[in-house]
Design an enzyme around this catalytic site. Structure first.
Site: not given
Ligand code: ATP
Ligand code: MG
Length: 194
Positions: A123, A160, A163
């Site tokens: 992340r 974006n 995922h």
């Protein structure tokens, strides 16, 4: 309790990442951080598979609505004009629908990434969910600039690039959902595993 090197996370390169030609770049960034790719495939998901990937509970959907309202407030946009409501439980499902449409718009690349604190580190490498906020040096910060302000004006999901799972529990759930029971391969990375 798993060995720290065995933490796994689930990553999907989204349609914009595939169409921008970022598959290699993204994999490179995980590998150069000493994370190990243990499963990998390009595929075209069905509507149903995607529908079951994103949570269906009211809490998650309303949270999507709340997040959008927060953005609107911050930038002085009028949710009433764009959505005809300020109720997060009505805005949430709308955004979820945009998300499914977007995710079906091109093939995806799915992978399982393994290593120390894989969930959090991936992340971090991905950067902030909202590309315009993402730091330089992150995948989203280096290759995208989308924002909910623009996306919602255009009635689509925020693009974006990738995922990635939010928690180890979510990761195991998503790995099972997208790869079935026994997806991963076992090998020793030089300098990482020996
Ligand atoms: P992801 O789960 O995709 O890694 P995330 O967990 O950081 O990202 P979530 O809040 O779970 O983000 O939202 C899931 C996805 O929904 C986002 O990745 C984005 O594509 C889309 N999305 C989130 N908020 C909005 C919004 N306000 N408007 C449009 N799309 C949104
Ligand atoms: Mg999420």
């Amino acid at each position: 309790m798993k060995h720290p090197k065995e933490e796994r996370t689930y990553v999907m390169i989204k349609p914009d990442g595939v169409r921008k030609g970022l598959i290699g770049e993204i994999i490179k960034r995980f590998e150069q951080r000493d994370l190990k790719i243990v499963a990998l495939e390009m595929f075209q998901p069905t509507h149903e598979e995607l529908d079951n990937h994103y949570p269906k509970n009211e809490e998650w959907i309303t949270r999507l609505g709340h997040k959008t309202l927060t953005t609107y407030e911050k930038y002085g946009y009028d949710a009433m004009t764009d959505f005809g409501t300020i109720d997060p439980s009505i805005i949430g499902p709308e955004i979820r629908k945009w998300l499914l449409d977007f995710m079906k718009s091109a093939p995806l690349v799915k992978m399982v990434v393994q290593g120390i604190h894989a969930v959090d580190v991936v992340r971090k490498i991905a950067g902030d969910t909202m590309p315009y906020k993402a730091d330089m040096g992150t995948i989203r910060g280096d290759f995208s600039i989308d924002s909910p302000a623009l996306a919602n004006k255009e009635k689509r999901a925020v693009m974006n690039v990738i995922h990635c799972s939010e928690t180890p529990e979510e990761a195991e759930h998503e790995i099972k959902h997208w790869f079935g029971a026994n997806p991963t391969h076992n090998y020793k990375r030089f300098g990482v595993d020996e």
